[in-house]
Design an enzyme around this catalytic site. Structure first.
Site: not given
Length: 702
Positions: A487, A454, A67, A583, A611, A394, A424
């Site tokens: 997640y 997205h 991270n 979060r 998430h 993704r 990304r």
């Protein structure tokens, strides 16, 4: 699960305050970058928590390191760019140059805590459990001989050491690669005096090596890091010279790809070109062994064009995140979280018949992602299915989702996929997915220029008798089987005609020339989601101002959009009771007298990465509940294509409220509460209160 906690009920409202208060005051806003670092501190706390299984603690430690890498590659890099170009401060008022110093101070403390956790807590505990990560000074003579032979046969042939002199300038150093700077003494074969050399470790080399059973204790596993071998045997690369010191270092670079979409004819081709140079973009951080001499540090900083506020001294391996491999190499169930079997709500059913009877809500990872795969696989082979449309952000290189889409195309379905090439760190994988889909005859669309797509949408058009019916899946998370196990996310499968028509219009907009559309059920970024959230917050404010209950509960990953924050402050002043489960980064400052007294912010960090995005508005007893792909961030609300969808079935509304909101407000084991001072404090059961973990409650309900 038991959610009869006081935290589930609205806190007593404070009286309203004058609307003239300055809600743009920088003191009312926390800094996003520093808040993101605070989140990483909460992740590290999981590694420090003795209640967490040992190998999971190792995993959390490595996650905190990864991270932090991404933070420097993206967030700190953006701040450095802002400082270089004199860009204005964010709403918190901290100038970019000042923020760089603040980031260094906060990040340096985090790095120190990471390595203290590694050296003093996790590594000794692993050794006690029979999992040894051996440093060079703890090798036995037999281990050292075996490792030297391994180095000579498996490492040395791949290395290309480079002495630094006028004919050998400083080499290009790849982003986040392992390197060693070597101090030499003596003459080489050409009579050149030794000084400094650089040894780069190619990524083809294993970063961790397991010792054979003959070189470790009974019922033990032993590992050695490549960085330790390099430090120990680097002299083998410089015969006839004396190594006076060998110091690991690693540089982190700006990894944000910059493609001027208005100037390129082919986005995929432009991205491929950009990816080639990503690893050598401007540096933002230098990690160096803590005992490296200052003159060498200055040389490295000068080469990378960095200042003192970009160097971090490391007491251990500079690539500590690579130790995550031990998690998979050690098969010790007692050192990991116990396994669980998620529910498959559609197992053995005809998905179209099941959804035709009523909407299906999926709460991952407690509900299996197999239900989504079943929907797509049945659509791929059903002769009545005419068309499939899907967004992919993704999905991974080896994806069952992509397999099903390819199968559908080969079975004659009309398949359209909107794939976001600019996701990304997944750009390369997405380029590969796009190529594979196109080869199968799928129509691939790259989204909208200037706006990342997205949204998480799947649309299936099926012939049923004399009519066409639309089946839709909408979600808060990616179409990725791996993250669906790690997640928490929410997904809705529905045949609701209005939602189906909205999704149809959205796909037309994405694949066409973006005509203006009017949606009946869904909110959409960048058009109606931002204004829709503001309108619903304002409605709760008006209710509270008129003496009726105003209530907002929302769960998301991050919050920084200034207009939304000001609207929440105004709602708090009006007496609306607001609970936010955020979060990660949160720039809203709760609990400020007269401004945000009625706002409470908490963060949950546990076994699964939180998430899901859920927004609940009381609406005077007629509550509205939405799930979304979007956080309340500027980028999500204003610069991306996002979807926000209502849950309409009353039973499912109550289930989402119970599982994804009340449940998390009741957590007193994995929750952290944000104070008015900007600091997060861990929650703990009050005297006589039963310990309660929201994630564990959902597991126990399986």
């Amino acid at each position: 699960m038991d959610t009869d906690s006081p935290l589930c009920d609205p806190a007593p409202a404070t009286p309203g305050y004058a609307a003239g208060d300055d809600l743009r005051d920088p003191a009312l806003y926390l800094n996003r970058e520093l808040s993101q670092l605070d989140f990483n501190t909460r992740v590290l706390a999981q590694a420090q928590d003795p209640r967490v299984p040992l190998l999971e603690r190792l995993r959390f430690l490595c996650i905190s390191c990864t991270n932090l890498d991404e933070f420097f590659e993206i967030r700190a890099a953006a701040v450095r760019h802002a400082a270089d170009f004199g860009l204005p401060a964010a709403p918190d008022g901290i100038a970019p140059a000042q923020l760089l110093d603040a980031i260094h101070g906060r990040a340096a403390g985090l790095v120190q805590a990471q390595y203290e956790c590694w050296n003093q807590v996790v590594r000794p505990a692993l050794a006690q459990a029979g999992v040894r990560i051996l440093g060079r000074h703890s090798w036995s003579a037999r281990q050292s001989r075996w490792l030297r032979a391994y180095f000579r046969h498996n490492v040395m042939p791949v290395l290309s050491p480079l002495g630094l002199d006028p004919s050998h300038p400083f080499p290009r150093i790849l982003n986040k690669s392992l390197n060693v700077v070597v101090v030499l003494e003596g003459m080489d074969a050409f009579g050149r005096p030794g000084h400094l050399a650089i040894v780069r470790a190619p990524r083809s080399l294993n970063r961790i090596v397991e010792l054979p059973p003959s070189l470790r204790g009974k019922d033990e596993q032993a590992f050695v890091l490549l960085s330790s071998m390099l430090s120990a045997f680097v002299g083998e690369l410089f015969p006839g010279m004396t190594v006076r010191g060998a110091f690991q270092f690693r540089v982190t670079r700006n990894s944000e790809l910059v493609v001027d979409e208005d100037e390129v004819e082919n986005l995929a081709s432009a991205l491929r070109s950009e990816l080639v140079g990503r690893g050598y973009r401007p540096a933002v951080r230098l990690e160096i062994a803590h005992d490296c001499p200052k003159p060498i540090v200055r040389t490295l900083l000068q080469n990378f064009e960095l200042g003192e506020n970009a160097v971090y001294y490391i007491d251990g391996p500079v690539n500590l995140n690579r130790v995550i491999q031990v998690y998979d190499l050690v098969q010790r169930p007692e050192l990991k979280y116990p396994p669980f079997t998620p529910r498959n709500r559609l197992e053995g059913e005809n998905v179209f018949e099941a959804v035709g009877r009523g909407d299906v809500l999926l709460h991952h990872p407690f509900d299996s992602f197999a239900s989504v795969l079943d929907l797509l696989n049945q659509a791929a082979t059903d002769p009545e299915v005419l068309a499939i449309k899907q967004t992919l952000y993704r999905t991974g290189k080896e994806s069952a989702i992509v397999d099903a889409l390819v199968l559908a195309a080969r079975n004659g379905k009309d398949v359209t996929v909107v794939i976001e090439l600019r996701a990304r760190f997944d750009e390369d994988a997405n380029l590969g997915v796009a190529d594979r889909l196109q080869e199968a005859g799928v129509q691939v669309v790259y989204g909208v220029v200037g706006f990342k797509t997205h949204a998480k949408m799947l649309l299936i058009v099926r012939r049923e008798g004399r009519r066409l019916r639309r089946y839709v899946h909408l979600g808060t998370g990616n179409y990725h089987s791996g993250t669906a196990r790690a997640y928490t996310d929410l997904g809705l499968i529905t045949a609701d005609a209005d939602i189906g028509n909205d999704v149809h219009l959205l796909f037309q907009q994405l694949s066409g020339l973006a005509p203006s559309i009017r949606l009946k059920r869904l909110l959409q970024s960048p058009f109606t989601l931002h204004s829709g959230i503001l309108a619903r917050i304002a409605r709760e404010s008006q209710l509270a101002a008129s003496g009726r209950p105003g209530r907002i509960v929302a769960k998301m990953n991050a919050l920084n959009e200034p207009q939304v924050i000001r609207a929440l402050y105004q709602a708090s002043q009006a007496g609306v009771s607001i609970d936010l489960v955020v979060r990660g980064a949160c720039t809203l400052r709760p609990g400020v007298p007269g401004i945000s007294d009625n706002i409470r912010v908490r963060s949950i960090v546990g076994r699964f990465l939180e998430h899901s995005r859920v927004y609940w508005f009381g609406n005077d007893g007629k509550p509205e509940l939405y799930c979304a792909s979007a956080d309340w961030l500027e980028r999500n609300l204003l610069r991306r294509v996002e979807t926000c969808f209502p849950v309409l079935a009353p039973g499912l509304v109550e289930r989402v409220r119970r599982e994804a909101l009340r449940n998390y407000l009741a957590d007193n084991l994995n929750a952290w509460e944000l104070g008015a001072d900007g600091r997060y404090r861990p929650c703990a059961p009050a005297e006589g209160e039963v310990p309660y973990s929201a994630q564990q409650a959902l597991l126990d309900a399986l």
